[in-house]
Scaffold this motif. Structure first.
Motif, PDB file in Angstrom:
ATOM      1  N   GLU A  76      11.711 -29.628  11.099  1.00  0.00           N
ATOM      2  CA  GLU A  76      12.328 -29.914  12.145  1.00  0.00           C
ATOM      3  C   GLU A  76      13.444 -30.687  12.168  1.00  0.00           C
ATOM      4  O   GLU A  76      14.377 -30.543  13.042  1.00  0.00           O
ATOM      5  CB  GLU A  76      11.324 -30.918  12.978  1.00  0.00           C
ATOM      6  CG  GLU A  76      10.223 -30.128  13.470  1.00  0.00           C
ATOM      7  CD  GLU A  76       9.246 -30.878  14.656  1.00  0.00           C
ATOM      8  OE1 GLU A  76       9.446 -32.306  14.670  1.00  0.00           O
ATOM      9  OE2 GLU A  76       8.367 -30.244  15.297  1.00  0.00           O
ATOM     10  N   ASN A  77      13.917 -31.561  11.107  1.00  0.00           N
ATOM     11  CA  ASN A  77      15.116 -32.259  10.987  1.00  0.00           C
ATOM     12  C   ASN A  77      16.221 -31.235  10.416  1.00  0.00           C
ATOM     13  O   ASN A  77      17.224 -31.770  10.066  1.00  0.00           O
ATOM     14  CB  ASN A  77      15.127 -33.357  10.142  1.00  0.00           C
ATOM     15  CG  ASN A  77      14.260 -34.509  10.683  1.00  0.00           C
ATOM     16  OD1 ASN A  77      13.987 -34.658  11.850  1.00  0.00           O
ATOM     17  ND2 ASN A  77      13.762 -35.418   9.796  1.00  0.00           N
TER      18      ASN A  77
ATOM     19  N   THR B 139       2.407 -32.660  20.245  1.00  0.00           N
ATOM     20  CA  THR B 139       2.874 -33.591  19.363  1.00  0.00           C
ATOM     21  C   THR B 139       3.143 -33.008  17.832  1.00  0.00           C
ATOM     22  O   THR B 139       2.495 -31.786  17.675  1.00  0.00           O
ATOM     23  CB  THR B 139       1.766 -34.884  19.378  1.00  0.00           C
ATOM     24  OG1 THR B 139       0.492 -34.216  18.639  1.00  0.00           O
ATOM     25  CG2 THR B 139       1.637 -35.470  20.574  1.00  0.00           C
ATOM     26  N   ALA B 140       3.664 -33.760  17.041  1.00  0.00           N
ATOM     27  CA  ALA B 140       3.698 -33.305  15.466  1.00  0.00           C
ATOM     28  C   ALA B 140       2.334 -33.159  14.936  1.00  0.00           C
ATOM     29  O   ALA B 140       1.952 -32.232  14.428  1.00  0.00           O
ATOM     30  CB  ALA B 140       4.607 -34.089  14.903  1.00  0.00           C
ATOM     31  N   ALA B 141       1.428 -34.192  15.335  1.00  0.00           N
ATOM     32  CA  ALA B 141       0.070 -34.047  14.724  1.00  0.00           C
ATOM     33  C   ALA B 141      -0.534 -32.748  15.300  1.00  0.00           C
ATOM     34  O   ALA B 141      -1.356 -32.408  14.459  1.00  0.00           O
ATOM     35  CB  ALA B 141      -0.629 -35.354  15.256  1.00  0.00           C
ATOM     36  N   HIS B 142      -0.430 -32.448  16.692  1.00  0.00           N
ATOM     37  CA  HIS B 142      -0.979 -31.163  16.991  1.00  0.00           C
ATOM     38  C   HIS B 142      -0.542 -30.032  16.389  1.00  0.00           C
ATOM     39  O   HIS B 142      -1.374 -29.313  15.810  1.00  0.00           O
ATOM     40  CB  HIS B 142      -0.712 -31.208  18.599  1.00  0.00           C
ATOM     41  CG  HIS B 142      -1.184 -29.806  18.977  1.00  0.00           C
ATOM     42  ND1 HIS B 142      -2.757 -29.420  19.263  1.00  0.00           N
ATOM     43  CD2 HIS B 142      -0.501 -28.610  19.398  1.00  0.00           C
ATOM     44  CE1 HIS B 142      -2.746 -28.319  19.612  1.00  0.00           C
ATOM     45  NE2 HIS B 142      -1.556 -27.697  19.642  1.00  0.00           N
TER      46      HIS B 142
ATOM     47  N   ILE C  44      20.619 -33.673  17.732  1.00  0.00           N
ATOM     48  CA  ILE C  44      20.275 -32.470  18.468  1.00  0.00           C
ATOM     49  C   ILE C  44      19.223 -31.897  17.776  1.00  0.00           C
ATOM     50  O   ILE C  44      19.106 -31.783  16.650  1.00  0.00           O
ATOM     51  CB  ILE C  44      21.467 -31.313  18.494  1.00  0.00           C
ATOM     52  CG1 ILE C  44      22.700 -31.985  18.992  1.00  0.00           C
ATOM     53  CG2 ILE C  44      21.145 -29.970  18.940  1.00  0.00           C
ATOM     54  CD1 ILE C  44      23.905 -31.217  18.750  1.00  0.00           C
ATOM     55  N   PRO C  45      17.994 -31.356  18.603  1.00  0.00           N
ATOM     56  CA  PRO C  45      16.790 -31.154  17.931  1.00  0.00           C
ATOM     57  C   PRO C  45      17.091 -29.633  17.440  1.00  0.00           C
ATOM     58  O   PRO C  45      17.735 -28.914  17.891  1.00  0.00           O
ATOM     59  CB  PRO C  45      15.960 -30.926  18.994  1.00  0.00           C
ATOM     60  CG  PRO C  45      16.595 -30.991  20.414  1.00  0.00           C
ATOM     61  CD  PRO C  45      17.619 -31.848  19.981  1.00  0.00           C
ATOM     62  N   THR C  46      16.128 -29.335  16.112  1.00  0.00           N
ATOM     63  CA  THR C  46      16.396 -27.765  15.661  1.00  0.00           C
ATOM     64  C   THR C  46      15.703 -27.030  16.882  1.00  0.00           C
ATOM     65  O   THR C  46      14.924 -27.579  17.589  1.00  0.00           O
ATOM     66  CB  THR C  46      15.697 -27.748  14.382  1.00  0.00           C
ATOM     67  OG1 THR C  46      14.353 -28.387  14.538  1.00  0.00           O
ATOM     68  CG2 THR C  46      16.299 -28.555  13.474  1.00  0.00           C
TER      69      THR C  46
ATOM     70  N   ILE D 133       8.341 -29.476  21.499  1.00  0.00           N
ATOM     71  CA  ILE D 133       8.565 -30.531  22.397  1.00  0.00           C
ATOM     72  C   ILE D 133       8.400 -29.557  24.016  1.00  0.00           C
ATOM     73  O   ILE D 133       7.756 -30.017  24.716  1.00  0.00           O
ATOM     74  CB  ILE D 133      10.075 -31.138  22.470  1.00  0.00           C
ATOM     75  CG1 ILE D 133      10.031 -32.051  21.254  1.00  0.00           C
ATOM     76  CG2 ILE D 133      10.476 -31.647  23.728  1.00  0.00           C
ATOM     77  CD1 ILE D 133      11.501 -32.485  21.039  1.00  0.00           C
ATOM     78  N   THR D 134       9.017 -28.182  24.159  1.00  0.00           N
ATOM     79  CA  THR D 134       8.990 -27.496  25.350  1.00  0.00           C
ATOM     80  C   THR D 134       7.383 -27.240  25.446  1.00  0.00           C
ATOM     81  O   THR D 134       6.881 -27.343  26.622  1.00  0.00           O
ATOM     82  CB  THR D 134       9.600 -26.211  25.021  1.00  0.00           C
ATOM     83  OG1 THR D 134      10.898 -26.565  24.844  1.00  0.00           O
ATOM     84  CG2 THR D 134       9.593 -25.310  26.193  1.00  0.00           C
TER      85      THR D 134
END
Length: 133
Positions: free
Chosen positions: A51-52, A18-21, A4-6, A13-14
């Motif tokens: 995020e984890n 990206t994580a890089a962005h 389940i994402p935090t 994501i919404t």
């Protein structure tokens, strides 16, 4: 790691980011505030931990994440740990020369060579101490 994402990861994501962005934008925002941002790899590793749900964002990152996502820390599911709050209060006291009450159970506060205590205050220190770095 949970499947389940935090809330922070879900917000990214919404947005379709990206994580890089997010890493690039956090570093850009930090630079715009007059700070020397942490390196790309450091911010990337930190974002992964946030995020984890393995670690709460440090004080320097809280206002940047709020600004980037346009949400409060509570809405992003990130809160400032009690220890960091004490560190922030003690650093404010040092800058303003105002005594601060430290609970006995708080234990010693460790200030690192990187200036963590002062870095926590860069975004919210009073105008009277603007010249302090």
């Amino acid at each position: 790691m949970s499947e389940i994402p935090t809330k922070l990861k879900a917000a990214r994501i919404t947005q379709g980011w990206t994580a890089a962005h997010v890493v690039r934008e956090l570093r850009r925002l930090d630079r715009e505030r007059g700070n020397h941002p942490y390196g790309v790899e450091t911010v990337k590793r930190s974002l992964r931990l946030w995020e984890n749900g393995d670690r709460a964002p440090a004080g320097w990152a809280m206002p940047l994440l709020e600004q980037l996502f346009g949400r409060t820390a509570g809405e992003l599911g990130i809160t400032e740990p009690e220890r960091e709050q004490r560190l922030r209060e003690q650093a404010r006291a040092v800058l303003s020369e105002t005594p601060v009450s430290v609970p006995e159970q708080a234990g010693p506060v460790r200030y690192t060579a990187t200036g963590t205590a002062l870095r926590l205050l860069r975004t919210d220190r009073p105008a009277a101490v603007e010249g302090v770095a």
